[in-house]
Design an enzyme around this catalytic site. Structure first.
Site, mmCIF file in Angstrom:
data_model
loop_
_atom_site.group_PDB
_atom_site.id
_atom_site.type_symbol
_atom_site.label_atom_id
_atom_site.label_comp_id
_atom_site.label_asym_id
_atom_site.label_seq_id
_atom_site.Cartn_x
_atom_site.Cartn_y
_atom_site.Cartn_z
ATOM 1 N N CYS A 37 -8.077 -3.822 7.003
ATOM 2 C CA CYS A 37 -7.514 -2.865 6.764
ATOM 3 C C CYS A 37 -6.556 -2.784 6.178
ATOM 4 O O CYS A 37 -6.299 -2.093 4.767
ATOM 5 C CB CYS A 37 -7.170 -2.348 8.662
ATOM 6 S SG CYS A 37 -8.243 -2.109 9.966
ATOM 7 N N GLY A 70 -5.088 -10.605 6.570
ATOM 8 C CA GLY A 70 -6.530 -10.418 5.213
ATOM 9 C C GLY A 70 -7.029 -9.313 6.372
ATOM 10 O O GLY A 70 -6.336 -7.965 6.991
HETATM 11 C C1 UGA Z 1 -3.254 -3.366 11.005
HETATM 12 C C2 UGA Z 1 -2.002 -3.107 11.504
HETATM 13 O O1 UGA Z 1 -1.842 -3.592 12.372
HETATM 14 C C3 UGA Z 1 -3.285 -1.307 13.278
HETATM 15 O O2 UGA Z 1 -1.726 -0.816 12.959
HETATM 16 C C4 UGA Z 1 -4.270 -0.967 11.656
HETATM 17 O O3 UGA Z 1 -4.607 0.544 12.778
HETATM 18 C C5 UGA Z 1 -4.679 -1.287 11.898
HETATM 19 O O4 UGA Z 1 -4.796 -2.425 10.893
HETATM 20 C C6 UGA Z 1 -5.701 -0.521 11.372
HETATM 21 O O5 UGA Z 1 -5.267 0.249 9.890
HETATM 22 O O6 UGA Z 1 -7.186 -0.183 11.142
HETATM 23 P P1 UGA Z 1 -5.402 -4.977 12.630
HETATM 24 O O7 UGA Z 1 -6.098 -5.049 10.872
HETATM 25 O O8 UGA Z 1 -6.649 -5.039 13.322
HETATM 26 O O9 UGA Z 1 -4.274 -3.234 12.042
HETATM 27 O O10 UGA Z 1 -4.890 -6.606 11.624
HETATM 28 P P2 UGA Z 1 -3.059 -6.669 12.488
HETATM 29 O O11 UGA Z 1 -2.623 -7.478 13.639
HETATM 30 O O12 UGA Z 1 -2.373 -6.102 11.446
HETATM 31 O O13 UGA Z 1 -3.288 -8.335 11.596
HETATM 32 C C7 UGA Z 1 -3.200 -8.406 9.802
HETATM 33 C C8 UGA Z 1 -3.182 -9.237 9.306
HETATM 34 O O14 UGA Z 1 -2.048 -10.343 8.917
HETATM 35 C C9 UGA Z 1 -3.744 -10.966 10.483
HETATM 36 O O15 UGA Z 1 -4.605 -11.476 9.511
HETATM 37 C C10 UGA Z 1 -2.677 -11.820 10.725
HETATM 38 O O16 UGA Z 1 -2.988 -13.125 10.660
HETATM 39 C C11 UGA Z 1 -1.483 -11.370 9.083
HETATM 40 N N1 UGA Z 1 -0.765 -11.538 10.230
HETATM 41 C C12 UGA Z 1 0.384 -10.295 10.438
HETATM 42 C C13 UGA Z 1 0.423 -12.205 9.109
HETATM 43 O O17 UGA Z 1 0.502 -12.939 8.558
HETATM 44 N N2 UGA Z 1 1.839 -11.824 9.745
HETATM 45 C C14 UGA Z 1 2.249 -11.769 11.268
HETATM 46 O O18 UGA Z 1 3.214 -11.639 10.868
HETATM 47 C C15 UGA Z 1 1.588 -11.269 11.700
#
Ligand code: UGA
Length: 440
Positions: A265, A262
């Site tokens: 981004c 979610g």
């Molecule tokens: C994401 C990207 O990881 C960054 O590299 C990018 O700069 C950023 O978007 C952006 O476009 O500005 P972010 O939205 O902070 O960063 O969050 P993430 O850590 O990527 O997590 C995204 C979602 O994926 C979260 O809801 C998390 O719970 C979920 N997730 C993550 C999973 O469901 N499984 C996983 O193994 C990892």
């Protein structure tokens, strides 16, 4: 160096503070007086570990200030970072570039001499070239503005580290562009650490960011699709992901099965990326990412269905459901497109009495879902619950004592939407534990 940072949302505020931390003199600009006042008085308007201390220090040292006055920014520096938001368009899947256009138009009006605008916002490929054409028409005689693109890869919750010590720096320049030396100077301390620097054309730099988020989203939906097979066959997706992860070509990160992605981004970026690919006549990415999106949204629905099916009459109306978490991920108070709140809201609309606790995101959650009950501790949220959904893997939830938790609830059913709990401990404490794609 003197730098401006236009747009002080998550990306811009972090970038401005971190550029000051690197020793530059930085002026942050935003149209919101509330945001600028907050930043000037040392308040970070969102939860990001480590950022507030750096804001306070750099304000005190006089290297950092914030303004709503674009004309001031135009005189302050000749290098301007563009960090405004590019949300999903209210109609359709594409990116809404109105903030990009209005910020650049406002700045360019007051520029005099030679300036460099470095875009960091996530934009559809072709935007930088369009902006260059636009500014060439707007600037007065004797003034030149070069547009370059330097995409940002920071993660919420790790924003300071990701900005000061990124995995790589990508810079897109137009043919004959002169931005490279100035960008190398901006990031000199980071480059000295050996950070890889990739110089590309504008289109490649824009696409790198979209492709990176598309790949991360695909990885998450891939493992969630595998989780579905695990559930149907009695296998365990967590062990499976561990085994996959040892293959260095695959890697373990972003193979966490659960409620999916979610935030502000990944969801909007994959839609904008697919939409732009479609406009360009590309056929592979739109189909792939539509599917990734559908699998992702399906994860939320599947937990809602599990909660509903757990009641004898298949109806949640009148039942007490606890959702642990409101933020889209831990160490963040960001509730944009948060799976936790989608689930809480949907169950509440079906008549469930939903109680939510989150260590950081309750104010934001209350604003968009005022009909739900919020408690100040996780243990209070558990009282009398008939189902508990763990939706955001905050450490304090992972460390809950299952025996104490058991003594508070009316029915001991927990759905671990992030596969983060020590399952056996919960089972031993008498819980009906259900993970995602996990037999236990
Ligand atoms: C994401 C990207 O990881 C960054 O590299 C990018 O700069 C950023 O978007 C952006 O476009 O500005 P972010 O939205 O902070 O960063 O969050 P993430 O850590 O990527 O997590 C995204 C979602 O994926 C979260 O809801 C998390 O719970 C979920 N997730 C993550 C999973 O469901 N499984 C996983 O193994 C990892």
């Amino acid at each position: 160096m003197k730098l401006t940072v236009i747009g002080t949302g998550y990306l811009g505020a972090t970038h401005a503070i971190c550029m000051a931390e690197l020793g530059h003199e930085v002026l942050g600009v935003d149209i919101s007086p509330e945001r600028i006042n907050a930043l000037n008085s040392g308040e970070v308007p969102f939860h990001e570990p480590g950022l507030a201390a750096k804001l306070t220090r750099n304000l005190a040292d006089g290297r950092l200030s914030f303004t709503t006055d674009t004309a001031e920014a135009a005189c302050f520096a000749d290098v301007h970072f563009l960090t405004v938001g590019t949300p999903q368009h209210s109609e359709g899947r594409s990116a809404d570039l109105s903030q990009v256009h209005s910020a650049v138009t406002a700045l360019v009006r007051d520029l005099d001499g030679d300036h460099l605008i470095i875009g960091k916002s996530t934009v559809p490929v072709g935007t930088a070239a369009d902006l260059q054409r636009m500014v060439d028409q707007l600037v007065g005689p004797g003034t030149s503005v070069e547009i370059a693109w330097n995409p940002e890869f920071l993660r919420e919750g790790h924003a300071v580290k990701d900005t000061l010590h990124p995995d790589r720096i990508v810079l897109g320049v137009a043919p004959g562009g002169t931005a490279e030396n100035r960008i190398r100077e901006v990031y000199a301390r980071t480059l000295d650490e050996g950070t890889p620097f990739l110089l590309t054309d504008l289109a490649t730099a824009e696409l790198v960011k979209g492709a990176a988020n598309a790949f991360l989203a695909t990885k998450i939906s891939f493992i969630n699709a595998i989780a579905e097979i695990c559930e149907r066959s009695g296998a365990d997706v967590t062990q499976l992901a561990d085994a996959l992860g040892y293959d260095t070509r695959i890697g373990r990160r972003f193979l966490g099965a659960g409620l999916g992605f979610g935030g502000g981004c990944l969801p909007k970026d994959i839609r904008a990326f697919a939409s732009r690919a479609e406009q360009l006549g590309a056929t592979g990415i739109p189909g792939l990412l539509d599917h990734v999106d559908r699998i992702n949204l399906g994860q939320r629905q599947s937990v809602i269905d599990t909660v509903t099916a757990s009641f004898d009459d298949g109806d949640v109306a009148g039942h007490r459901v606890t959702v642990l978490g409101a933020a889209f991920k831990p160490d963040s108070d960001d509730i944009r497109d948060s799976p936790a709140l989608v689930i809480a809201g949907s169950l509440a609309r079906s008549g469930a009495r939903v109680v939510v606790h989150d260590p950081q995101a309750m104010d934001g959650a209350r604003r968009i879902l005022p009909e739900i009950t919020y408690t100040s501790t996780a243990l209070d949220a558990l009282k009398d619950a008939e189902v508990v959904v763990l939706a955001t893997e905050w450490r304090e939830f992972i460390e809950l004592d299952p025996v104490v938790a058991r003594s508070l609830v009316r029915r001991a059913l927990i759905i671990d939407g992030r596969n983060c709990l020590p399952a056996q401990d919960w089972v031993d404490a008498g819980w009906d534990y259900r993970g995602i794609g996990r037999s236990r």
